[in-house]
Scaffold this motif. Structure first.
Motif, PDB file in Angstrom:
ATOM      1  N   THR A 298      10.786   7.540  -2.632  1.00  0.00           N
ATOM      2  CA  THR A 298      10.001   7.026  -1.497  1.00  0.00           C
ATOM      3  C   THR A 298       9.535   5.599  -1.817  1.00  0.00           C
ATOM      4  O   THR A 298       9.595   4.703  -0.974  1.00  0.00           O
ATOM      5  N   ALA A 299       9.070   5.397  -3.047  1.00  0.00           N
ATOM      6  CA  ALA A 299       8.563   4.070  -3.426  1.00  0.00           C
ATOM      7  C   ALA A 299       9.660   3.013  -3.316  1.00  0.00           C
ATOM      8  O   ALA A 299       9.460   1.956  -2.702  1.00  0.00           O
TER       9      ALA A 299
ATOM     10  N   ARG B   8       0.847  -1.214   0.000  1.00  0.00           N
ATOM     11  CA  ARG B   8       0.000   0.000   0.000  1.00  0.00           C
ATOM     12  C   ARG B   8       0.869   1.244   0.000  1.00  0.00           C
ATOM     13  O   ARG B   8       0.635   2.201  -0.742  1.00  0.00           O
ATOM     14  N   GLN B   9       1.921   1.220   0.849  1.00  0.00           N
ATOM     15  CA  GLN B   9       2.791   2.391   0.965  1.00  0.00           C
ATOM     16  C   GLN B   9       3.541   2.638  -0.350  1.00  0.00           C
ATOM     17  O   GLN B   9       3.636   3.761  -0.825  1.00  0.00           O
ATOM     18  N   ARG B  10       4.049   1.549  -0.924  1.00  0.00           N
ATOM     19  CA  ARG B  10       4.782   1.675  -2.182  1.00  0.00           C
ATOM     20  C   ARG B  10       3.861   2.199  -3.287  1.00  0.00           C
ATOM     21  O   ARG B  10       4.212   3.099  -4.051  1.00  0.00           O
ATOM     22  N   ASN B  11       2.648   1.640  -3.349  1.00  0.00           N
ATOM     23  CA  ASN B  11       1.711   2.067  -4.390  1.00  0.00           C
ATOM     24  C   ASN B  11       1.305   3.530  -4.216  1.00  0.00           C
ATOM     25  O   ASN B  11       1.144   4.257  -5.201  1.00  0.00           O
ATOM     26  N   ALA B  12       1.148   3.963  -2.952  1.00  0.00           N
ATOM     27  CA  ALA B  12       0.773   5.366  -2.706  1.00  0.00           C
ATOM     28  C   ALA B  12       1.884   6.273  -3.233  1.00  0.00           C
ATOM     29  O   ALA B  12       1.617   7.282  -3.895  1.00  0.00           O
ATOM     30  N   ALA B  13       3.144   5.892  -2.985  1.00  0.00           N
ATOM     31  CA  ALA B  13       4.272   6.703  -3.458  1.00  0.00           C
ATOM     32  C   ALA B  13       4.330   6.693  -4.991  1.00  0.00           C
ATOM     33  O   ALA B  13       4.601   7.720  -5.618  1.00  0.00           O
ATOM     34  N   LEU B  14       4.024   5.526  -5.604  1.00  0.00           N
ATOM     35  CA  LEU B  14       4.022   5.456  -7.074  1.00  0.00           C
ATOM     36  C   LEU B  14       2.925   6.352  -7.660  1.00  0.00           C
ATOM     37  O   LEU B  14       3.141   7.059  -8.638  1.00  0.00           O
TER      38      LEU B  14
ATOM     39  N   GLY C 290       1.517   3.579 -11.855  1.00  0.00           N
ATOM     40  CA  GLY C 290       1.148   4.042 -10.511  1.00  0.00           C
ATOM     41  C   GLY C 290       0.837   2.902  -9.558  1.00  0.00           C
ATOM     42  O   GLY C 290       0.144   3.095  -8.560  1.00  0.00           O
ATOM     43  N   PHE C 291       1.302   1.714  -9.852  1.00  0.00           N
ATOM     44  CA  PHE C 291       1.165   0.599  -8.900  1.00  0.00           C
ATOM     45  C   PHE C 291       2.227  -0.466  -9.164  1.00  0.00           C
ATOM     46  O   PHE C 291       2.886  -0.448 -10.200  1.00  0.00           O
ATOM     47  N   THR C 292       2.353  -1.394  -8.217  1.00  0.00           N
ATOM     48  CA  THR C 292       3.366  -2.442  -8.280  1.00  0.00           C
ATOM     49  C   THR C 292       2.838  -3.605  -9.117  1.00  0.00           C
ATOM     50  O   THR C 292       1.792  -4.184  -8.768  1.00  0.00           O
ATOM     51  N   ASN C 293       3.547  -3.904 -10.193  1.00  0.00           N
ATOM     52  CA  ASN C 293       3.007  -4.889 -11.142  1.00  0.00           C
ATOM     53  C   ASN C 293       3.337  -6.348 -10.836  1.00  0.00           C
ATOM     54  O   ASN C 293       2.754  -7.245 -11.447  1.00  0.00           O
ATOM     55  N   SER C 294       4.280  -6.583  -9.932  1.00  0.00           N
ATOM     56  CA  SER C 294       4.623  -7.973  -9.618  1.00  0.00           C
ATOM     57  C   SER C 294       4.671  -8.162  -8.108  1.00  0.00           C
ATOM     58  O   SER C 294       4.953  -7.222  -7.370  1.00  0.00           O
ATOM     59  N   GLY C 295       4.428  -9.388  -7.690  1.00  0.00           N
ATOM     60  CA  GLY C 295       4.510  -9.698  -6.259  1.00  0.00           C
ATOM     61  C   GLY C 295       3.425 -10.684  -5.868  1.00  0.00           C
ATOM     62  O   GLY C 295       2.579 -11.046  -6.703  1.00  0.00           O
ATOM     63  N   PRO C 296       3.437 -11.126  -4.616  1.00  0.00           N
ATOM     64  CA  PRO C 296       2.476 -12.145  -4.181  1.00  0.00           C
ATOM     65  C   PRO C 296       1.010 -11.719  -4.296  1.00  0.00           C
ATOM     66  O   PRO C 296       0.129 -12.569  -4.273  1.00  0.00           O
ATOM     67  N   HIS C 297       0.763 -10.401  -4.463  1.00  0.00           N
ATOM     68  CA  HIS C 297      -0.623  -9.957  -4.668  1.00  0.00           C
ATOM     69  C   HIS C 297      -1.101 -10.302  -6.075  1.00  0.00           C
ATOM     70  O   HIS C 297      -2.271 -10.074  -6.396  1.00  0.00           O
ATOM     71  N   ARG C 298      -0.202 -10.825  -6.926  1.00  0.00           N
ATOM     72  CA  ARG C 298      -0.601 -11.268  -8.265  1.00  0.00           C
ATOM     73  C   ARG C 298      -0.482 -12.795  -8.394  1.00  0.00           C
ATOM     74  O   ARG C 298      -0.529 -13.325  -9.502  1.00  0.00           O
TER      75      ARG C 298
ATOM     76  N   ASP D  93      11.077  -1.211  -1.006  1.00  0.00           N
ATOM     77  CA  ASP D  93      11.354  -2.485  -1.685  1.00  0.00           C
ATOM     78  C   ASP D  93      11.906  -3.566  -0.759  1.00  0.00           C
ATOM     79  O   ASP D  93      11.485  -4.723  -0.828  1.00  0.00           O
ATOM     80  N   GLU D  94      12.832  -3.167   0.103  1.00  0.00           N
ATOM     81  CA  GLU D  94      13.481  -4.178   0.946  1.00  0.00           C
ATOM     82  C   GLU D  94      12.460  -4.885   1.846  1.00  0.00           C
ATOM     83  O   GLU D  94      12.405  -6.115   1.913  1.00  0.00           O
ATOM     84  N   GLY D  95      11.632  -4.068   2.523  1.00  0.00           N
ATOM     85  CA  GLY D  95      10.614  -4.633   3.409  1.00  0.00           C
ATOM     86  C   GLY D  95       9.594  -5.442   2.618  1.00  0.00           C
ATOM     87  O   GLY D  95       9.142  -6.512   3.063  1.00  0.00           O
TER      88      GLY D  95
END
Ligand SMILES: Nc1ncnc2c1ncn2[C@@H]1O[C@H](COP(=O)(O)OP(=O)(O)OP(=O)(O)O)[C@@H](O)[C@H]1O
Length: 350
Positions: free
Chosen positions: A167-168, A154-160, A239-247, A172-174
């Motif tokens: 900021t985005a 959520r935080q990364r996507n808000a920054a994107l 404006g959002f994260t395209n890869s990760g466990p949410h996909r 990444d590390e976390g």
């Protein structure tokens, strides 16, 4: 051990009832609109404090009544869930409140109904939520890791969205650390599920060449950290994260193609039942807890032989199951179980 006593009042068309279900198969039979699914809904409600039929619990309250309650006993614990205009109240062992996840763990249920074909036919979201729910039951650490991942996402996507790349990237590390934990727990579960699932589909659908695989949410040839790095421009553009466990997703293939395009309705139903029973088995194997199976209208779309094979599997599973049927003969092979008749909302041992 499953639910040993179940009582409820004010649920849809059901009259107040109190029954002592058996530890194995319980068949609930009655004509259309008698109240069979409503009984399964009451059992689900006491475990999950919501319905599997409606997003609005007030729809479950019997017409003309102010509220409903359901009470269940299992392994020395008593849970009561009530719903009225003020909301939903939960009591666990005589104490008000009680954590909902604690109740869901103590009174675990699994619904198997015709809606579940959505697991095959709908988009990845429904399979992801199945996966999360299945992992939640067997891996106590999952909830925390998934919560941590969603927060970082959520935080990364808000920054994107705000076009703040520095900021985005700082998230990444976390994000990657939480993603690895989520991914590892999901993989463990899938590894447990697949052999059961394969055994069942090979027995029930011997002429099909079915495969089930896990897709983590990013291309497997790279790590998520590498993927995030490579996708930074795209992420910023969108404006959002395209890869990760949410996909993440589960892929069902038949003869190398998407299974949904190759299977008949009955075959789809069997594939999904096999998955849900595999989940029940995995939970039993991992945490020694039987899910109470709520099987609505098993007979629909299944021929007699397949129906019997599924019933034998459920009986062999050894846990508690409630199955609905229009007539007692529909589920004959369940002869050894306990039988209940529901007629115009009146539920009685048969
Ligand atoms: N809030 C409510 N109050 C009273 N009756 C309701 C309520 N909601 C639904 N009903 C009625 O309860 C009856 C029982 O529905 P249910 O879905 O449990 O039947 P069923 O035995 O599973 O039927 P089928 O075999 O057709 O699936 C239906 O007639 C339905 O219209």
């Amino acid at each position: 051990m499953g639910i040993t006593r179940l009582a409820a009042e004010g649920v849809r068309n059901l009259e107040r009832f109190e029954i002592d279900p058996g530890d194995g198969i319980n068949v609930v039979f009655g004509e259309n609109a008698a109240g069979k699914t409503s009984l399964l809904e009451a059992i689900y409600f006491v475990s999950r404090t919501r319905s599997f039929r409606t997003a609005l619990p007030r729809h479950m309250i019997a017409a003309g009544r102010e509220g409903l309650w359901v009470r269940a006993e299992r392994e020395g614990h008593v849970v009561g869930v009530a719903r009225d205009a003020e909301g939903t109240k939960v009591r666990l062992d005589g104490q008000d409140g009680g954590s909902l996840s604690e109740i869901a763990r103590r009174f675990p249920v699994q619904v198997i109904n015709n809606e579940h074909q959505r697991l095959l036919l709908d988009g990845p979201e429904v399979r992801r939520s199945f996966l999360n729910w299945a992992v939640f039951h067997v891996e106590p650490d999952f909830q925390e890791a998934w919560g941590r991942y969603l927060k970082a996402l959520r935080q990364r996507n808000a920054a994107l969205r705000d076009q703040q790349p520095k900021t985005a990237w700082a998230y990444d590390e976390g994000l990657v650390a939480a993603a690895q934990a989520v991914d590892a727990l999901r993989r463990q579960l899938v590894e447990l599920l697949v052999p059961y699932w394969l055994r069942l589909v090979k027995t029930w659908l011997p002429d099909t060449d079915l495969e089930l695989s896990y897709r983590p949410g990013w291309r497997s040839e790279s790590t998520l950290a590498e993927r995030l790095e490579a996708q930074r421009t795209l992420d910023l553009q969108r404006g959002f994260t395209n890869s990760g466990p949410h996909r993440a997703d589960l892929a069902f293939r038949c003869g190398g193609l998407d299974a949904q395009h190759r299977l008949s309705r009955g075959q789809q139903k069997l594939l999904v039942i096999a998955l849900l029973l595999a989940q029940a088995q995995a939970t039993k194997e991992r945490v020694g807890r039987d899910l109470t199976l709520l099987v609505d209208d098993l007979a629909a779309e299944l021929d007699r032989r397949r129906r019997q094979q599924v019933l034998e599997e459920i009986a062999g599973f050894g846990g508690q199951a409630f199955l609905t049927a229009l007539t007692p003969t529909e589920l004959e092979p369940a002869g050894g179980g306990r039988w209940f008749h529901v007629e115009q909302g009146r539920l009685r041992p048969a």
